[in-house]
Motif scaffolding. Structure first.
Motif, PDB file in Angstrom:
ATOM      1  N   VAL A 360     -17.493 -92.560  23.366  1.00 50.27           N
ATOM      2  CA  VAL A 360     -16.442 -93.221  22.503  1.00 50.27           C
ATOM      3  C   VAL A 360     -16.914 -93.056  20.848  1.00 50.27           C
ATOM      4  N   HIS A 361     -16.027 -92.563  20.224  1.00 49.68           N
ATOM      5  CA  HIS A 361     -16.515 -92.223  18.755  1.00 49.68           C
ATOM      6  C   HIS A 361     -16.737 -93.236  17.761  1.00 49.68           C
ATOM      7  N   GLY A 379     -21.667 -92.550  18.886  1.00 47.23           N
ATOM      8  CA  GLY A 379     -20.826 -91.432  19.193  1.00 47.23           C
ATOM      9  C   GLY A 379     -20.070 -91.069  17.825  1.00 47.23           C
ATOM     10  N   MET A 380     -20.759 -91.263  16.693  1.00 51.84           N
ATOM     11  CA  MET A 380     -20.083 -91.308  15.262  1.00 51.84           C
ATOM     12  C   MET A 380     -20.810 -90.173  14.261  1.00 51.84           C
ATOM     13  N   ALA A 381     -21.166 -89.065  14.954  1.00 48.90           N
ATOM     14  CA  ALA A 381     -22.104 -88.157  13.996  1.00 48.90           C
ATOM     15  C   ALA A 381     -21.473 -87.038  13.634  1.00 48.90           C
ATOM     16  N   THR A 388      -9.657 -97.048  18.628  1.00 50.04           N
ATOM     17  CA  THR A 388      -9.209 -98.384  17.872  1.00 50.04           C
ATOM     18  C   THR A 388     -10.388 -99.324  18.299  1.00 50.04           C
ATOM     19  N   GLN A 389     -10.796-100.072  17.096  1.00 55.31           N
ATOM     20  CA  GLN A 389     -11.756-101.121  17.392  1.00 55.31           C
ATOM     21  C   GLN A 389     -11.607-102.052  18.309  1.00 55.31           C
ATOM     22  N   VAL A 390     -12.522-102.367  19.113  1.00 51.91           N
ATOM     23  CA  VAL A 390     -12.551-103.532  19.957  1.00 51.91           C
ATOM     24  C   VAL A 390     -12.993-104.761  19.261  1.00 51.91           C
ATOM     25  N   THR A 413     -16.586 -99.010  13.574  1.00 55.70           N
ATOM     26  CA  THR A 413     -15.472 -98.137  13.839  1.00 55.70           C
ATOM     27  C   THR A 413     -14.951 -97.270  12.778  1.00 55.70           C
ATOM     28  N   ASP A 414     -14.418 -96.146  12.930  1.00 53.58           N
ATOM     29  CA  ASP A 414     -13.854 -95.113  11.977  1.00 53.58           C
ATOM     30  C   ASP A 414     -14.706 -94.846  10.763  1.00 53.58           C
ATOM     31  N   HIS A 415     -15.830 -94.893  11.101  1.00 53.09           N
ATOM     32  CA  HIS A 415     -17.024 -94.318  10.126  1.00 53.09           C
ATOM     33  C   HIS A 415     -18.088 -93.273  10.607  1.00 53.09           C
TER      34      HIS A 415
END
Length: 455
Positions: A360-361, A379-381, A388-390, A413-415
């Motif tokens: 999950v990104h 998972g955001m590297a 979509t944010q939970v 999320t989204d970063h």
């Protein structure tokens, strides 16, 4: 003082490093179940180099010879695939756990730590070029694909160990004329591996040994050929190398292994690429494979003060989708319930204190009470964000598996960024989330199985 090179003989500096050998294209340290292993990627004409370990010279052996490998289809289409070329020789050598200085040619390799107290966690790092999703990330733009920047920042944090939770290679298809990735290497050969992982990761590969976890992008139908040659902790064996589709069930399986962290703590690395997300019936060959992995992990977890288990899929994580304005929460995966949950329906995972995953990104933390390990996702590297944010209020009370209820939850999320773990006690860790400018976005405390985060 340096010795003089004479008549083609090897030349050795005062440090014991060979100064006349060809420089590797990449040099790095992989942690395995049998201890640390040094690896080098050499240009195809170059022989395996000599290592110097605490002043003692040792030969490296060939792990994989240069080869043009059979074409494997991408998940999008055979037409958007090509044969994988590896015009490089992969060499390796086992390193004593107490080694202090390790040189290869002009490179100083990171020595293993008897007590790893500072750990960087990254995942989902590649630049996404995938025709079936119409996804063309701007690999040439460090803002749009900041993995190289993240690797530099993570290296500056001076970790004792790096944990990558999977999905290294995303350049699956041609970029065509999409802005930001024109001319990008693509496919599953060395050029794509180098562009997507080895070149941007270089500062972090030089900073510390790595625990490499396999992601679904490294399955046999995708980048599995390179995974086995370059990164896998297990031996490189014909028939398990993802070259022949008839052997994919074998190629998509490898045994879990444990890496000691000192002080009674350990990481258990788990390859669950065969699992996927859908339910697996008992008659499926993968069912028995996954149950065997589960039993092996349970045996490894016994008798340790603290165990962090890591795989690519978040066993007890949450995800969300927003279609036509309707927010839906996905709690866990059907494959987890049908395999891991068959023997332990509530997935209490005895002996495991913390789960770390990717897939999950985003970044995510879930505390599931004292009967379950906390779940973290990092998972955001670098890979294009598409989640979509939970919302925290919707996460509380969710059950990734029956009986495992979310008590505390946080997400980012989204970063882009990376996560760090720092040991502060026998069963205590500080978890921090770092943004692109180095700022700390989240700070959490882990005490045994429980976790809590603040801004």
């Amino acid at each position: 003082m340096k010795w003089v090179f004479v008549a083609g003989l090897a030349c050795w500096g005062a440090t014991g490093a060979a100064v006349d050998q060809p420089s590797p294209l990449s040099a790095y340290m992989v942690m395995t179940g049998d201890g640390p292993v040094a690896r080098t990627v050499m240009a195809g004409m170059d022989a395996c180099p000599l290592l110097t370990i605490d002043g003692r010279r040792e030969a490296m052996s060939v792990r994989a010879e240069p080869a043009d490998l059979p074409q494997r289809p991408t998940r999008s289409s055979v037409e958007n695939s090509k044969a994988s070329r590896f015009p490089v020789r992969i060499c390796e050598a086992r390193i004593p756990a107490n080694a202090r200085t390790i040189h290869v040619a002009d490179r100083l390799l990171p020595a293993p730590h008897a007590s790893a107290r500072r750990i960087v966690v990254i995942g989902d790092t590649g630049c996404r070029i995938k025709a079936s999703d119409n996804a063309y990330q701007a690999c040439d733009d460090p803002e749009a694909w900041p993995f190289a920047r993240i690797a530099r920042q993570a290296a500056a944090w001076k970790p004792d160990l790096v944990l990558h939770v999977g999905d290294y290679l995303y350049r699956e298809n041609p970029c065509a004329d999409h802005s930001g990735c024109v001319g990008s290497p693509w496919g599953y050969g060395w050029d794509a591996w180098d562009a997507d992982f080895f070149t941007p990761a270089a500062p972090l590969l030089a900073a510390a040994p790595w625990v490499m976890v396999r992601g679904n992008h490294e399955s046999c139908l995708r980048a599995g050929q390179g995974w086995w040659r370059l990164l896998a902790a297990q031996p490189f064996v014909a028939g398990q190398d993802c070259n022949d589709g008839e052997n994919d069930t074998r190629g998509d399986e490898s045994a879990p292994f444990a890496v000691p962290l000192g002080g009674g703590a350990q990481i258990i690395a788990i390859d669950l690429v065969i699992m996927g997300e859908d339910a697996i019936p008992p008659g499926d060959p993968r069912y028995g494979q996954i149950r065997a992995i589960q039993q092996a992990v349970a045996d490894m977890a016994k008798g340790h003060r603290f165990t962090l288990a890591t795989d690519h899929y978040p066993l007890l994580g949450l995800a969300a989708s927003n279609k036509q304005g309707l927010l839906r929460i996905q709690a866990g995966y059907a494959s987890v319930r049908s395999t891991f949950g068959a023997a332990d329906p509530s997935l209490t995972l005895a002996g495991i204190d913390m789960l770390v995953a990717g897939h999950v990104h985003e970044w995510q933390q879930a505390d599931l009470g004292p009967r379950h390990p906390s779940q973290f996702i990092s998972g955001m590297a670098g890979t294009q964000e598409d989640v979509t944010q939970v919302p925290a209020d919707r996460a509380l009370g969710q059950e990734p598996v029956p009986g495992a209820k979310v008590f505390r939850f946080d997400s980012w999320t989204d970063h882009f960024g990376f996560m760090t773990l720092e040991r502060t006690g026998r069963r205590r860790w500080r978890v921090e989330v770092h943004g692109l400018t180095g700022q700390i976005i989240r700070s959490c405390i882990v005490k045994g199985r429980r976790s809590a985060c603040g801004a």
